[in-house]
Motif scaffolding. Structure first.
Motif, PDB file in Angstrom:
ATOM      1  N   GLY A  30      66.797  62.679  26.700  1.00  0.00           N
ATOM      2  CA  GLY A  30      65.787  63.211  25.797  1.00  0.00           C
ATOM      3  C   GLY A  30      66.372  64.199  24.813  1.00  0.00           C
ATOM      4  O   GLY A  30      67.591  64.348  24.703  1.00  0.00           O
ATOM      5  N   TRP A  61      69.961  62.688  24.228  1.00  0.00           N
ATOM      6  CA  TRP A  61      69.793  61.297  24.673  1.00  0.00           C
ATOM      7  C   TRP A  61      71.075  60.751  25.300  1.00  0.00           C
ATOM      8  O   TRP A  61      71.391  59.585  25.196  1.00  0.00           O
ATOM      9  CB  TRP A  61      69.283  60.420  23.525  1.00  0.00           C
ATOM     10  CG  TRP A  61      67.970  60.913  23.008  1.00  0.00           C
ATOM     11  CD1 TRP A  61      67.770  61.862  22.041  1.00  0.00           C
ATOM     12  CD2 TRP A  61      66.668  60.542  23.464  1.00  0.00           C
ATOM     13  NE1 TRP A  61      66.422  62.099  21.876  1.00  0.00           N
ATOM     14  CE2 TRP A  61      65.720  61.297  22.733  1.00  0.00           C
ATOM     15  CE3 TRP A  61      66.212  59.642  24.416  1.00  0.00           C
ATOM     16  CZ2 TRP A  61      64.350  61.176  22.924  1.00  0.00           C
ATOM     17  CZ3 TRP A  61      64.841  59.515  24.603  1.00  0.00           C
ATOM     18  CH2 TRP A  61      63.929  60.278  23.861  1.00  0.00           C
ATOM     19  N   PHE A  88      61.329  62.408  26.036  1.00  0.00           N
ATOM     20  CA  PHE A  88      62.288  61.925  27.031  1.00  0.00           C
ATOM     21  C   PHE A  88      61.890  60.562  27.566  1.00  0.00           C
ATOM     22  O   PHE A  88      60.765  60.106  27.394  1.00  0.00           O
ATOM     23  CB  PHE A  88      62.397  62.927  28.190  1.00  0.00           C
ATOM     24  CG  PHE A  88      61.233  62.889  29.150  1.00  0.00           C
ATOM     25  CD1 PHE A  88      61.345  62.203  30.358  1.00  0.00           C
ATOM     26  CD2 PHE A  88      60.024  63.483  28.844  1.00  0.00           C
ATOM     27  CE1 PHE A  88      60.268  62.150  31.244  1.00  0.00           C
ATOM     28  CE2 PHE A  88      58.955  63.439  29.725  1.00  0.00           C
ATOM     29  CZ  PHE A  88      59.076  62.763  30.927  1.00  0.00           C
ATOM     30  N   TYR A  96      59.697  68.477  24.703  1.00  0.00           N
ATOM     31  CA  TYR A  96      60.836  67.575  24.634  1.00  0.00           C
ATOM     32  C   TYR A  96      60.375  66.127  24.805  1.00  0.00           C
ATOM     33  O   TYR A  96      59.618  65.824  25.725  1.00  0.00           O
ATOM     34  CB  TYR A  96      61.834  67.887  25.759  1.00  0.00           C
ATOM     35  CG  TYR A  96      62.360  69.291  25.745  1.00  0.00           C
ATOM     36  CD1 TYR A  96      63.427  69.656  24.945  1.00  0.00           C
ATOM     37  CD2 TYR A  96      61.788  70.262  26.552  1.00  0.00           C
ATOM     38  CE1 TYR A  96      63.916  70.951  24.944  1.00  0.00           C
ATOM     39  CE2 TYR A  96      62.262  71.565  26.566  1.00  0.00           C
ATOM     40  CZ  TYR A  96      63.333  71.906  25.755  1.00  0.00           C
ATOM     41  OH  TYR A  96      63.813  73.184  25.754  1.00  0.00           O
TER      42      TYR A  96
END
Length: 98
Positions: free
Chosen positions: A32, A37, A66, A64
């Motif tokens: 995330g 990532w 994710f 965030y």
């Protein structure tokens, strides 16, 4: 419980525990905004019961996007705080608010 948040009073962080059941999987990660990532940085450990689990320190007062990556497949957490459309992924990402 798939996501557990533990706020630390003495630090501006929240310890977030991610858990995902994937008995047949070999590898699982959480990726995330908080780790760019990066699958390697979000690697989760497999427990004997087939659940993958990991604890991450995330800055408080933030949201965030994710997803989990289970054996190379991106999967949303159904119990995320919310979901947000991501034009790059052309899909919704889970949102975690801490």
């Amino acid at each position: 419980m798939p996501i557990k948040k533990q706020f630390i009073k003495t630090k501006p962080v929240c310890k977030v525990t991610f858990s995902v059941a994937a008995k047949a999987a070999s590898h699982a990660s959480v990726v995330g905004d908080f780790n760019n990532w990066n699958v390697a940085e979000g690697a989760l450990s497999k427990l004997k019961n087939g659940t993958f689990k990991g604890v991450f320190d995330l800055a408080k007062d933030a949201a965030y996007e994710f997803k989990y990556v289970i054996d190379g497949v991106f999967v949303n957490e159904p119990e995320a705080d919310s979901f947000k459309w991501n034009a790059f992924a052309r899909n919704e990402n889970g949102v975690l608010v801490v």
